[in-house]
Design a protein around this motif. Sequence first.
Motif, PDB file in Angstrom:
ATOM      1  N   LYS A  24       0.833  -1.204   0.000  1.00 58.09           N
ATOM      2  CA  LYS A  24       0.000   0.000   0.000  1.00 58.09           C
ATOM      3  C   LYS A  24       0.873   1.261   0.000  1.00 58.09           C
ATOM      4  O   LYS A  24       0.577   2.240  -0.689  1.00 58.09           O
ATOM      5  N   LEU A  25       1.952   1.211   0.786  1.00 58.45           N
ATOM      6  CA  LEU A  25       2.850   2.361   0.865  1.00 58.45           C
ATOM      7  C   LEU A  25       3.455   2.662  -0.507  1.00 58.45           C
ATOM      8  O   LEU A  25       3.553   3.818  -0.910  1.00 58.45           O
ATOM      9  N   ARG A  26       3.830   1.600  -1.225  1.00 52.01           N
ATOM     10  CA  ARG A  26       4.376   1.770  -2.571  1.00 52.01           C
ATOM     11  C   ARG A  26       3.370   2.458  -3.485  1.00 52.01           C
ATOM     12  O   ARG A  26       3.737   3.213  -4.384  1.00 52.01           O
ATOM     13  N   ALA A  27       2.079   2.214  -3.231  1.00 52.65           N
ATOM     14  CA  ALA A  27       1.020   2.824  -4.028  1.00 52.65           C
ATOM     15  C   ALA A  27       0.630   4.205  -3.507  1.00 52.65           C
ATOM     16  O   ALA A  27      -0.309   4.816  -3.999  1.00 52.65           O
ATOM     17  N   GLY A  28       1.344   4.696  -2.471  1.00 50.97           N
ATOM     18  CA  GLY A  28       1.072   6.023  -1.945  1.00 50.97           C
ATOM     19  C   GLY A  28       0.009   6.057  -0.873  1.00 50.97           C
ATOM     20  O   GLY A  28      -0.493   7.121  -0.522  1.00 50.97           O
ATOM     21  N   GLU A  29      -0.357   4.901  -0.330  1.00 48.76           N
ATOM     22  CA  GLU A  29      -1.388   4.828   0.708  1.00 48.76           C
ATOM     23  C   GLU A  29      -0.763   4.427   2.041  1.00 48.76           C
ATOM     24  O   GLU A  29      -0.200   3.342   2.167  1.00 48.76           O
ATOM     25  N   PHE A  30      -0.849   5.307   3.028  1.00 48.95           N
ATOM     26  CA  PHE A  30      -0.327   5.015   4.360  1.00 48.95           C
ATOM     27  C   PHE A  30      -1.447   4.497   5.229  1.00 48.95           C
ATOM     28  O   PHE A  30      -2.457   5.165   5.431  1.00 48.95           O
ATOM     29  N   ASP A  31      -1.283   3.293   5.755  1.00 46.19           N
ATOM     30  CA  ASP A  31      -2.250   2.662   6.648  1.00 46.19           C
ATOM     31  C   ASP A  31      -1.568   2.513   8.008  1.00 46.19           C
ATOM     32  O   ASP A  31      -0.741   1.621   8.203  1.00 46.19           O
ATOM     33  N   ALA A  32      -1.887   3.418   8.941  1.00 50.73           N
ATOM     34  CA  ALA A  32      -1.217   3.439  10.244  1.00 50.73           C
ATOM     35  C   ALA A  32      -1.424   2.140  11.019  1.00 50.73           C
ATOM     36  O   ALA A  32      -0.495   1.631  11.658  1.00 50.73           O
ATOM     37  N   GLU A  33      -2.600   1.574  10.962  1.00 50.75           N
ATOM     38  CA  GLU A  33      -2.883   0.326  11.673  1.00 50.75           C
ATOM     39  C   GLU A  33      -2.045  -0.819  11.101  1.00 50.75           C
ATOM     40  O   GLU A  33      -1.454  -1.599  11.855  1.00 50.75           O
ATOM     41  N   ALA A  34      -1.978  -0.898   9.783  1.00 51.57           N
ATOM     42  CA  ALA A  34      -1.154  -1.933   9.150  1.00 51.57           C
ATOM     43  C   ALA A  34       0.328  -1.692   9.459  1.00 51.57           C
ATOM     44  O   ALA A  34       1.089  -2.646   9.637  1.00 51.57           O
ATOM     45  N   GLY A  35       0.720  -0.427   9.560  1.00 55.82           N
ATOM     46  CA  GLY A  35       2.105  -0.101   9.909  1.00 55.82           C
ATOM     47  C   GLY A  35       2.455  -0.574  11.307  1.00 55.82           C
ATOM     48  O   GLY A  35       3.517  -1.153  11.541  1.00 55.82           O
TER      49      GLY A  35
END
Length: 98
Positions: A24-35
């Motif tokens: 997701k990060l590579r696609a520009g989407e930051f997911d804090a819970e997944a992080g």
Amino acid sequence: MSPSDDVLALLDEAWDDEVGFLGKLRAGEFDAEAGAAYVALFARVPPVGETVDSRLVQLIWFAPMFIEWQSERAGGGAELSRISTQVQEAVAEILGMP
């Protein structure tokens, strides 16, 4: 499936474009819970010395970051940047890309 296989599968899944933190990060989407879950996963990774020579991993993995951190201080300019890129590519070749 051993516990280390489970951890390996979860680390691999982190790179999945649709559900993985890194994908997701590579696609520009930051997911804090997944992080946060990804960071917690590292506590389950067995010590490298149990699977491969940890000194080899230290010496290979740390080099690109060290060169980047020292580049401004060392003043190597474009030539050091070229070498840094070559080291990063060599490490990626040795370890493989996820």
